[in-house]
Design a protein around this motif. Structure first.
Motif, PDB file in Angstrom:
ATOM      1  N   ALA A 259       0.918  -1.225  -0.012  1.00  0.00           N
ATOM      2  CA  ALA A 259       0.194  -0.004  -0.003  1.00  0.00           C
ATOM      3  C   ALA A 259       0.926   1.422   0.000  1.00  0.00           C
ATOM      4  CB  ALA A 259      -1.043   0.011   1.252  1.00  0.00           C
ATOM      5  N   ASP A 260       0.296   2.422  -0.663  1.00  0.00           N
ATOM      6  CA  ASP A 260       0.997   3.690  -0.480  1.00  0.00           C
ATOM      7  C   ASP A 260       0.993   4.229   0.962  1.00  0.00           C
ATOM      8  OD1 ASP A 260       1.541   3.768  -3.414  1.00  0.00           O
ATOM      9  OD2 ASP A 260      -0.701   4.132  -3.513  1.00  0.00           O
ATOM     10  N   VAL A 261       0.039   3.897   1.597  1.00  0.00           N
ATOM     11  CA  VAL A 261       0.043   4.659   2.849  1.00  0.00           C
ATOM     12  C   VAL A 261      -0.535   3.592   3.949  1.00  0.00           C
ATOM     13  CG1 VAL A 261      -0.955   6.508   4.193  1.00  0.00           C
ATOM     14  CG2 VAL A 261      -0.624   7.035   1.950  1.00  0.00           C
ATOM     15  N   GLY A 262       0.227   3.502   5.157  1.00  0.00           N
ATOM     16  CA  GLY A 262      -0.323   2.614   6.161  1.00  0.00           C
ATOM     17  C   GLY A 262      -0.541   3.365   7.247  1.00  0.00           C
ATOM     18  N   LEU A 263      -1.836   3.058   7.864  1.00  0.00           N
ATOM     19  CA  LEU A 263      -2.229   3.689   9.103  1.00  0.00           C
ATOM     20  C   LEU A 263      -1.893   3.291  10.260  1.00  0.00           C
ATOM     21  CD1 LEU A 263      -6.094   4.448   7.678  1.00  0.00           C
ATOM     22  CD2 LEU A 263      -4.153   5.829   7.367  1.00  0.00           C
ATOM     23  N   VAL A 264      -1.009   4.034  11.196  1.00  0.00           N
ATOM     24  CA  VAL A 264      -0.626   3.347  12.407  1.00  0.00           C
ATOM     25  C   VAL A 264      -1.384   4.030  13.438  1.00  0.00           C
ATOM     26  CG1 VAL A 264       1.500   2.920  13.483  1.00  0.00           C
ATOM     27  CG2 VAL A 264       1.346   2.867  11.053  1.00  0.00           C
ATOM     28  N   GLY A 265      -1.712   3.329  14.491  1.00  0.00           N
ATOM     29  CA  GLY A 265      -2.372   4.137  15.710  1.00  0.00           C
ATOM     30  C   GLY A 265      -2.829   2.915  16.632  1.00  0.00           C
ATOM     31  N   PHE A 266      -3.128   3.622  17.935  1.00  0.00           N
ATOM     32  CA  PHE A 266      -3.753   2.778  18.965  1.00  0.00           C
ATOM     33  C   PHE A 266      -5.083   2.244  18.459  1.00  0.00           C
ATOM     34  CE2 PHE A 266      -0.504   4.828  21.611  1.00  0.00           C
ATOM     35  CZ  PHE A 266       0.090   3.771  22.260  1.00  0.00           C
TER      36      PHE A 266
ATOM     37  N   THR B  99     -12.592   4.463  10.436  1.00  0.00           N
ATOM     38  CA  THR B  99     -13.488   5.673   9.918  1.00  0.00           C
ATOM     39  C   THR B  99     -12.967   6.436   8.838  1.00  0.00           C
ATOM     40  OG1 THR B  99     -14.551   5.728  12.177  1.00  0.00           O
ATOM     41  CG2 THR B  99     -15.140   7.529  10.779  1.00  0.00           C
ATOM     42  N   LEU B 100     -11.729   6.903   9.027  1.00  0.00           N
ATOM     43  CA  LEU B 100     -11.021   7.535   7.787  1.00  0.00           C
ATOM     44  C   LEU B 100     -11.218   6.846   6.494  1.00  0.00           C
ATOM     45  CD1 LEU B 100      -9.343  10.152   6.861  1.00  0.00           C
ATOM     46  CD2 LEU B 100      -7.397   8.615   7.524  1.00  0.00           C
ATOM     47  N   LEU B 101     -10.692   5.356   6.708  1.00  0.00           N
ATOM     48  CA  LEU B 101     -10.638   4.644   5.569  1.00  0.00           C
ATOM     49  C   LEU B 101     -11.956   4.662   4.737  1.00  0.00           C
ATOM     50  CD1 LEU B 101      -8.928   2.852   3.755  1.00  0.00           C
ATOM     51  CD2 LEU B 101      -9.417   0.963   4.876  1.00  0.00           C
ATOM     52  N   SER B 102     -12.930   4.665   5.482  1.00  0.00           N
ATOM     53  CA  SER B 102     -14.399   4.480   4.897  1.00  0.00           C
ATOM     54  C   SER B 102     -15.105   5.851   4.084  1.00  0.00           C
ATOM     55  CB  SER B 102     -15.411   4.137   6.079  1.00  0.00           C
ATOM     56  OG  SER B 102     -15.784   5.196   7.013  1.00  0.00           O
ATOM     57  N   VAL B 103     -14.490   6.980   4.891  1.00  0.00           N
ATOM     58  CA  VAL B 103     -14.835   8.322   4.345  1.00  0.00           C
ATOM     59  C   VAL B 103     -14.073   8.348   2.811  1.00  0.00           C
ATOM     60  CG1 VAL B 103     -14.437  10.788   4.911  1.00  0.00           C
ATOM     61  CG2 VAL B 103     -15.352   9.269   6.644  1.00  0.00           C
ATOM     62  N   VAL B 104     -12.604   8.207   3.015  1.00  0.00           N
ATOM     63  CA  VAL B 104     -11.993   8.611   1.730  1.00  0.00           C
ATOM     64  C   VAL B 104     -11.868   7.536   0.816  1.00  0.00           C
ATOM     65  CG1 VAL B 104     -10.272  10.086   3.183  1.00  0.00           C
ATOM     66  CG2 VAL B 104      -9.703   7.728   2.964  1.00  0.00           C
ATOM     67  N   SER B 105     -12.431   6.283   0.982  1.00  0.00           N
ATOM     68  CA  SER B 105     -12.466   5.273  -0.109  1.00  0.00           C
ATOM     69  C   SER B 105     -13.904   4.636  -0.045  1.00  0.00           C
ATOM     70  CB  SER B 105     -11.240   4.338   0.048  1.00  0.00           C
ATOM     71  OG  SER B 105     -11.590   3.446   1.086  1.00  0.00           O
ATOM     72  N   ALA B 106     -13.931   3.612  -0.796  1.00  0.00           N
ATOM     73  CA  ALA B 106     -15.248   2.549  -1.065  1.00  0.00           C
ATOM     74  C   ALA B 106     -15.006   1.549  -0.047  1.00  0.00           C
ATOM     75  CB  ALA B 106     -15.468   2.296  -2.414  1.00  0.00           C
TER      76      ALA B 106
ATOM     77  N   VAL C 201      -3.321   3.982  -2.537  1.00  0.00           N
ATOM     78  CA  VAL C 201      -3.834   2.939  -1.949  1.00  0.00           C
ATOM     79  C   VAL C 201      -3.301   3.232  -0.271  1.00  0.00           C
ATOM     80  CG1 VAL C 201      -3.972   0.320  -1.558  1.00  0.00           C
ATOM     81  CG2 VAL C 201      -3.529   1.437  -3.548  1.00  0.00           C
ATOM     82  N   MET C 202      -4.587   3.155   0.535  1.00  0.00           N
ATOM     83  CA  MET C 202      -4.330   3.183   2.006  1.00  0.00           C
ATOM     84  C   MET C 202      -4.635   1.972   2.527  1.00  0.00           C
ATOM     85  SD  MET C 202      -6.402   5.892   4.358  1.00  0.00           S
ATOM     86  CE  MET C 202      -5.537   7.314   3.559  1.00  0.00           C
ATOM     87  N   ALA C 203      -3.811   1.409   3.417  1.00  0.00           N
ATOM     88  CA  ALA C 203      -4.054   0.379   4.279  1.00  0.00           C
ATOM     89  C   ALA C 203      -4.347   0.682   5.829  1.00  0.00           C
ATOM     90  CB  ALA C 203      -2.959  -0.502   4.019  1.00  0.00           C
ATOM     91  N   ASP C 204      -5.417   0.196   6.233  1.00  0.00           N
ATOM     92  CA  ASP C 204      -5.806   0.155   7.667  1.00  0.00           C
ATOM     93  C   ASP C 204      -5.231  -0.943   8.327  1.00  0.00           C
ATOM     94  OD1 ASP C 204      -7.106   0.480  10.143  1.00  0.00           O
ATOM     95  OD2 ASP C 204      -9.011  -0.305   9.414  1.00  0.00           O
TER      96      ASP C 204
END
Length: 331
Positions: free
Chosen positions: A163-170, A177-184, A213-216
């Protein structure tokens, strides 16, 4: 991608084909009762081959295929005819799949492109026919080589998402929620930790018909690199992302401290991850006024591009896309 369908780890037994035996035939016909050796070589045993397929996102189709057995090579024949090669078995896998030896952990192959093929378990070589052993002192050798035995070994296939962007967090930081807003993408969303149990991918539309491409990635907790929480099972997916977007909730009492915990977990798991470009998004900031936001911004880590966003109100979502796209071009 539902949790039951996302499989990123399988262990299979690969058995390549035995090589065919060479022939010890001596030429005979109605004009020649004592001809010389004309035995052909045996055929090669079948290979086990990995092949990249960009249409696959999971190893689900291999989950219950525990044994992969290739065909043996055919025996050599008369008139120097070579035996048929054993049929190869091609295992199609998603791009980003790594094959490891189950006993040593040594990496055997890495699939990074569509239609890329790598032999992970080679078939046995065919034996030489008696024609190869003819010499001035032995003009009618009556022996030939047997085929080389195939290999049987346990192999681990691991998928690391590209993926181009990996979401990292607790957990519960707002990544899904972010992934659902910015993608399908439609990841499971709820107000409790560890809602996301498998990685989710989404294609984010950008300006002028561009996309990335974003990966949650499922939430990290302190000690994840030691196996706590969901442990290192999903940390490996972060290795394949071009940039890392750290997401920390505005509800956190100390954003800088949470960021350091996340960075330390990545450092412990794989120090090379810290060489990736990093961005920070402070989520759930729709209730912050300008004064409080400025006060919180002053406490954020220096030299780290940061933005305050809200997926519920779309606050700064387009600006976040601009920041990500700029970082991707630099990367």
């Amino acid at each position: 991608m539902s949790s039951s369908n996302f499989i990123d780890y399988v262990k299979i037994c690969c058995r390549s084909g035995h090589g065919g035996a060479g022939s010890a035939h001596l030429h005979r016909d109605k004009k020649n009762a004592k001809g010389g050796p004309d035995g052909g070589d045996g055929g090669r045993g079948g290979h086990i081959i990995l092949k990249g397929n960009s249409q696959l996102w999971t190893l689900l189709h291999l989950q219950f295929q525990k044994h992969v057995i290739a065909k043996p090579g055919g025996s050599g024949g008369s008139s120097h005819s070579t035996g048929a090669n054993g049929d190869d078995i091609i295992l199609e896998v998603p791009i980003g799949t790594i094959a490891r030896d189950a006993e040593t952990g040594e990496m055997k192959a890495e699939i990074t492109e569509h239609d890329q093929e790598i032999i992970i378990t080679p078939g046995g070589r065919g034996g030489l026919g008696n024609a190869h052993f003819k010499s001035p002192t032995n003009q009618t050798p009556r022996h030939a080589q047997p085929g080389e035995p195939g290999l049987e070994e346990w192999t681990i296939l691991e998928l690391k998402l590209l993926a181009d962007v990996g979401l990292v967090g607790f957990p519960n930081a707002g990544k899904s929620t972010l992934l659902s807003v910015v993608s399908a993408a439609t990841p499971k969303i709820a107000n409790y930790p560890f809602t996301t149990l498998v990685p989710n991918l989404g294609v984010v539309a950008y300006r002028d018909y561009k996309s990335f491409v974003m990966a949650d990635i499922p939430g990290i907790i302190e000690g994840a690199s030691e196996g706590k929480g969901l442990g290192i099972r999903f940390l490996k997916h972060i290795e394949r992302n071009s940039i890392l977007l750290f997401m920390i909730s505005a509800e956190s009492p100390d954003i800088a401290a949470e960021y350091e915990v996340l960075v330390n977990e990545l450092r412990t798991f794989n120090p090379e991850l810290l060489q990736k470009q990093r961005l920070l998004a402070v989520t759930k900031s729709d209730l912050l006024d300008e004064e409080l936001e400025a006060e919180m911004r002053a406490t954020l880590p220096k030299d780290l591009p940061a933005i305050f966003i809200s997926s519920m109100t779309n606050k700064n979502i387009m600006q976040l896309k601009d920041m990500i796209w700029k970082a991707l071009q630099e990367a």
